[in-house]
Write a protein that holds these residues in place. Structure first.
Motif, PDB file in Angstrom:
ATOM      1  N   ALA A   1       0.821  -1.219   0.000  1.00 23.87           N
ATOM      2  CA  ALA A   1       0.000   0.000   0.000  1.00 23.87           C
ATOM      3  C   ALA A   1       0.854   1.268   0.000  1.00 23.87           C
ATOM      4  CB  ALA A   1      -0.935  -0.023   1.204  1.00 23.87           C
ATOM      5  N   ASN A   2       0.350   2.280  -0.688  1.00 19.65           N
ATOM      6  CA  ASN A   2       1.071   3.531  -0.879  1.00 19.65           C
ATOM      7  C   ASN A   2       0.256   4.707  -0.344  1.00 19.65           C
ATOM      8  OD1 ASN A   2       2.362   5.810  -1.841  1.00 19.65           O
ATOM      9  ND2 ASN A   2       1.959   5.373  -4.003  1.00 19.65           N
TER      10      ASN A   2
ATOM     11  N   THR B   1       5.597   8.651  -3.158  1.00 19.64           N
ATOM     12  CA  THR B   1       5.208   7.344  -2.646  1.00 19.64           C
ATOM     13  C   THR B   1       5.579   7.310  -1.166  1.00 19.64           C
ATOM     14  OG1 THR B   1       5.592   6.234  -4.745  1.00 19.64           O
ATOM     15  CG2 THR B   1       5.692   4.867  -2.774  1.00 19.64           C
ATOM     16  N   ARG B   2       4.619   6.886  -0.328  1.00 21.48           N
ATOM     17  CA  ARG B   2       4.934   6.769   1.107  1.00 21.48           C
ATOM     18  C   ARG B   2       4.534   5.381   1.579  1.00 21.48           C
ATOM     19  NH1 ARG B   2       2.624  10.746   4.834  1.00 21.48           N
ATOM     20  NH2 ARG B   2       0.850  11.064   3.433  1.00 21.48           N
ATOM     21  N   CYS B   3       5.284   4.882   2.530  1.00 21.79           N
ATOM     22  CA  CYS B   3       5.179   3.499   2.971  1.00 21.79           C
ATOM     23  C   CYS B   3       4.036   3.320   3.981  1.00 21.79           C
ATOM     24  CB  CYS B   3       6.524   3.137   3.590  1.00 21.79           C
ATOM     25  SG  CYS B   3       6.638   1.476   4.197  1.00 21.79           S
TER      26      CYS B   3
END
Lengths: 346, 346
Positions: free
Chosen positions: B19-20, B232-234
């Motif tokens: 998931a982003n 994009t983030r984790c």
């Protein structure tokens, strides 16, 4: 546009989950893995000796690329096409650089005549896009290289395209270090590289230029801190990238990309079959169709369980054909889309 | 200083691995999780209504904090103590800000007299450290607040201390939003929060200030892109943080921190027992001892399989007592250290 990572990539991620690449003295193995990954990506991009580092994604890579370009050149102007990712606006704001946007030609790539008109000796970097986010169009990187002012950087954003273009069978345009003017490349393993988030890569023709952004961290086990925007860095994503690249190899990526392109062309047929006009012939696995009232279509499709995105330039329905998209799902999507389009006048 | 994450945190990470958070339209659940985590951390830091976001770590949080301070104030000078993390030098370089370093007093905290002498109306932010990286010293945040020029930001870097100080039983100094001048706080769940990498948090008293760094991403499913440095983030690290905080609760963190402090005080005794002088009485779970030729000691200890780090200001042996460090391992370490010290004259 992030991938569902390979199983082997997830497994590698979990094994390295507590390791911190930002403190390589404590985790020397992850630094070796990073070097291996950088070498492998360098080879893929036609420069075995390329330097670089694994970062959190394309945005961090693009910011860092312009940070290096600014610190090396001491100039302020960045030339990029209107199709560039919004991270370039972010980078210019953060770094105090002046964005100089240029328009697109009929192929939706950077208009070289406009670039020619705006370049001068204040330019620290020209940015070319190898696979635009909206359409998957590839700028004429050789053409941009020919217009590069002395001492300026040619940065290529191949965040999405970098793991697609080298594996296409229909002779893609040169976009990487094979073009002698290219200085830095952004490429994201967590997109079409099939690795886990957060895995971006910043690739430099001349690794020595990273010195210009290096800061020392006296308390770490290694005195010289790696030149990177982030401090703590996720070794797990490096291990995951290593695993994905070793597992697939060139052959695996060729097969994966071929599969995506087959489905993309199939989707193109299905779309034109129901009367939609494609914005351009797809170069990569991104496909856009002109349509009336795209936002309403998007919302109607969402009610049917489909996530269709919308491109704004030009306004169109946008499909990204990732490896998990099959001909069957394409059939289902276009059946529902045809119904939605038929109901638009209601 | 990153933690070995809890099992439940790793499990949550794996479940959200693809998931982003950078595309919340596609992953709405992760955005809800982020809001929950921000609310929980805000409560912990005495401001239920705090805004913020989960970022890759303390460095990204510190850069973003100064980015906001610069864009809101349109000023250039940043005041921080010599004990500040090197990410502040990095942030100043990236953002084109002028670092104004101040010295330390006898408690190894920012010298308020010096701060008073250098502040003026060019200051965009004063930085206070709640748990310095080298010694774990906590600046007088209330004292810094009293010196803050009109309109300037008081930013607190509690990357390491943020998940320790609230849970200490010996009445730690006020360092968070309980101090009315504090504008932004950096705090890292992947350090003493027991979450996975990359989980930092940027916490703002006034969430509206994030508007000043917002950029639009037209092609995403949500038109307005969250204000963040990364694209994009984790999401996985957000889910992991949520799991760790729910699993431990306040009681769990109190117990964890108590355990670390017990072992820290035990190590202090063992150190003084073999004739070493501590640099300061530890406030948190970081412990430094003066010693001759610390780099040689570090390398000798490494041969015995111990990773001891070295602080440079002042030069000393540095131990970070993370939750996995036990009295037994402390016994073993000091037995070997005594031997190494005895052999130094050879």
């Amino acid at each position: 546009m992030c991938a569902q990572p390979l199983e082997v990539a997830v497994e590698a991620h979990v094994r390295f989950i507590e390791a911190n690449l930002g403190n390589a003295g404590l985790y020397p193995g992850t630094q070796r893995l990073e070097k291996e990954v950088v070498r492998a990506i360098g080879g893929m991009l036609h420069h075995e000796g390329a330097g670089g580092s694994i970062v959190s994604g394309g945005t961090e890579a693009n910011i860092t690329a312009l940070w290096i370009a600014r610190n090396v050149t001491r100039r302020k102007k960045v030339v990029f096409p209107k199709s560039a990712h919004f991270s370039f606006h972010k980078a210019c704001d953060i770094l105090g650089l002046e964005p100089q946007m240029v328009g697109l030609d009929e192929k939706f790539t950077a208009d070289l005549d406009e670039v020619k008109r705006v370049v001068d000796n204040d330019v620290c970097a020209i940015v070319g896009i190898a696979g635009t986010t909206e359409l998957g169009a590839v700028d004429d990187i050789e053409g941009l290289g020919a217009l590069l002012p002395d001492g300026a950087f040619l940065h290529v954003d191949a965040a999405f395209g970098g793991f697609v273009l080298p594996f296409l069978d229909h002779g893609p345009p040169k976009f990487d270090f094979a073009v002698p003017e290219v200085s830095i490349i952004t490429i994201d393993p967590h997109k079409m590289g099939m690795s886990t988030i957060p895995a971006g890569a910043l690739m430099l023709r001349d690794e020595g230029q990273m010195r210009t952004i290096r800061k020392d961290a006296p308390y770490l086990d290694t005195v010289g801190q790696a030149a990177a925007l982030s401090g703590t860095r996720c070794s797990a994503a490096v291990a995951s990238t290593y695993a994905a690249m070793r597992f697939l190899g060139e052959e695996g990526y060729v097969k994966l990309v071929k599969g995506c392109m087959d489905v993309t062309r199939y989707a193109l047929e299905k779309g034109t079959g129901i009367g939609l006009e494609p914005v351009m012939d797809p170069v990569m696995n991104i496909l856009c169709f002109y349509a009336p009232d795209v936002v309403r279509i998007q919302s109607e499709m969402e009610k049917q369980g489909w996530k269709v995105s919308v491109a704004r330039n030009p306004e169109s329905l946008r499909l990204v054909i990732m490896p998990y998209v099959t001909r069957d799902s394409v059939d289902g999507l276009f059946a529902d889309l045809e119904e939605v389009l038929g109901g638009l006048d209601d």
